[in-house]
Design an enzyme around this catalytic site. Structure first.
Site, PDB file in Angstrom:
ATOM      1  N   CYS A  88     -37.311-116.651  -8.929  1.00  8.80           N
ATOM      2  CA  CYS A  88     -38.352-117.288  -8.118  1.00  8.80           C
ATOM      3  C   CYS A  88     -38.364-116.817  -6.673  1.00  8.80           C
ATOM      4  O   CYS A  88     -39.272-117.163  -5.914  1.00  8.80           O
ATOM      5  CB  CYS A  88     -38.198-118.807  -8.170  1.00  8.80           C
ATOM      6  SG  CYS A  88     -38.545-119.493  -9.808  1.00  8.80           S
TER       7      CYS A  88
ATOM      8  N   GLU B 266     -41.276-101.845 -19.944  1.00  6.66           N
ATOM      9  CA  GLU B 266     -41.737-100.698 -19.154  1.00  6.66           C
ATOM     10  C   GLU B 266     -43.144-100.350 -19.606  1.00  6.66           C
ATOM     11  O   GLU B 266     -43.520-100.634 -20.743  1.00  6.66           O
ATOM     12  CB  GLU B 266     -40.796 -99.504 -19.285  1.00  6.66           C
ATOM     13  CG  GLU B 266     -40.600 -98.967 -20.695  1.00  6.66           C
ATOM     14  CD  GLU B 266     -39.728 -97.729 -20.710  1.00  6.66           C
ATOM     15  OE1 GLU B 266     -40.077 -96.756 -20.013  1.00  6.66           O
ATOM     16  OE2 GLU B 266     -38.714 -97.749 -21.412  1.00  6.66           O
TER      17      GLU B 266
END
Length: 338
Positions: free
Chosen positions: A123, A97
């Protein structure tokens, strides 16, 4: 899924400057090759990947994503409402974060009214990010959204090489780590808008997505390691892609003969050949980027479309299919009428 009012106003891909050849990686692995009897050239022979790209040392995913976002805005501008949502979709992240999207929004100078968040889907991340923004546009929540991905493979590749050089590594371990040695880097950005702001008419048509999560542990990755059961992943991924392609054709009322270009996720030769054979895609309608760029994660499919447009393989009025298979196991296919 079908979209009626979503257009791709702009698409840009940014290629990293540092070229790393597969022969360079194999030279580093020579002690392992000699110890367990691996012939030189095996990586390129098995995967078709001759080179990949790296960013300059220390460059973070958010910096690559911010650079391609600035490039897109400088070249194409932004409609009146401004960017109302920025979604980062890369597998690679600067930190746990804050979201990479927040870092990109801050670096690019987005307004305080711009929502920003990450979408993680291996992906398939960029395609899922496009669907997320497209849904927001269709629902009337926003009129303009930016999807970005900044992928960097240097850290995980270098860590893998060092791990493979340790005593006790056998051929099986080398095989599990082989897909990591095909990874490349790339940054890409797409600006999606409501049709009333479109100046090019590149319509996002919609598509289909399916999952086979009983195979969710075939590829497990961290920031420094990725272990893959490549044989099973290929088999089950191609089977899933076949199901999704049938669903996408039905959903979009699409004939394969009308598809000008198939923009596949660039994994390697075995994957590319297996997918095109399973989907009955003519080889000349699916460009191969993996020999020089490797597997660029979430940036792979949109980069393929961007380069197909740049090379004139996709022109105004053509239909292109974005096709991806991601660990998890998931597959998504989206149609674009360029």
């Amino acid at each position: 899924m079908r979209y009626q009012r979503v257009h791709i106003q702009a698409l840009e891909a940014l290629v990293p400057p540092v070229v790393v050849r597969t022969t360079d990686i194999e030279e580093q692995l020579r002690p392992l090759y000699q110890r367990i009897g691996i012939p030189s050239g095996v990586i390129q022979s098995l995967t078709g990947v001759a080179a990949r790209r790296y960013w300059a040392p220390g460059r973070m995913p958010s910096e690559a994503a911010a650079e391609v976002a600035r490039l897109l805005i400088a070249r194409h501008g932004v409609p009146g409402p401004g960017v109302q949502a920025l979604v980062s979709t890369s597998v690679c992240k600067d930190y746990l974060e804050p979201p990479v999207a927040s870092l990109v929004a801050g670096d690019v100078g987005m307004s305080t009214h711009c929502q920003n968040f990450d979408v993680g889907h291996a992906c398939l991340g960029f395609m899922t990010g496009m669907m997320t923004v497209a849904n927001m546009i269709e629902l009337g929540q926003i009129e303009c959204g930016l999807v970005v991905a900044g992928e960097g493979s240097q850290m995980v590749t270098e860590a893998t090489i060092q791990r493979l050089l340790k005593p006790g590594v056998d051929f099986r371990t080398f095989g599990e780590n082989l897909p990591t040695l095909t990874l490349g880097s790339m940054a890409v950005a797409a600006l999606l808008v409501h049709e009333k702001h479109s100046t090019h008419g590149h319509q996002l048509l919609g598509g289909a997505t399916r999952s086979a999560t009983q195979h969710s542990r075939l590829c497990l990755g961290t920031a420094t390691e990725m272990r893959t059961d490549a044989t099973t992943l290929l088999k089950e991924g191609v089977n899933l892609a076949g199901e999704v392609w049938e669903a996408a054709q039905e959903e979009l009322e699409l004939s394969p003969a009308n598809v000008k270009e198939y923009c596949l996720h660039q994994v390697g030769q075995a994957n590319h050949d297996s997918v095109t054979q399973r989907l009955r895609v003519m080889p000349n309608r699916a460009m191969r980027l993996y020999p020089q760029f490797g597997n660029c994660g979430a940036a792979g499919v949109p980069s393929t479309l961007a380069m197909a447009v740049q090379e004139g393989r996709v022109q105004s009025g053509d239909t292109a299919m974005l096709m991806g298979i991601g660990s998890g196991l998931n597959s998504t296919m989206l149609g674009v009428r360029w």
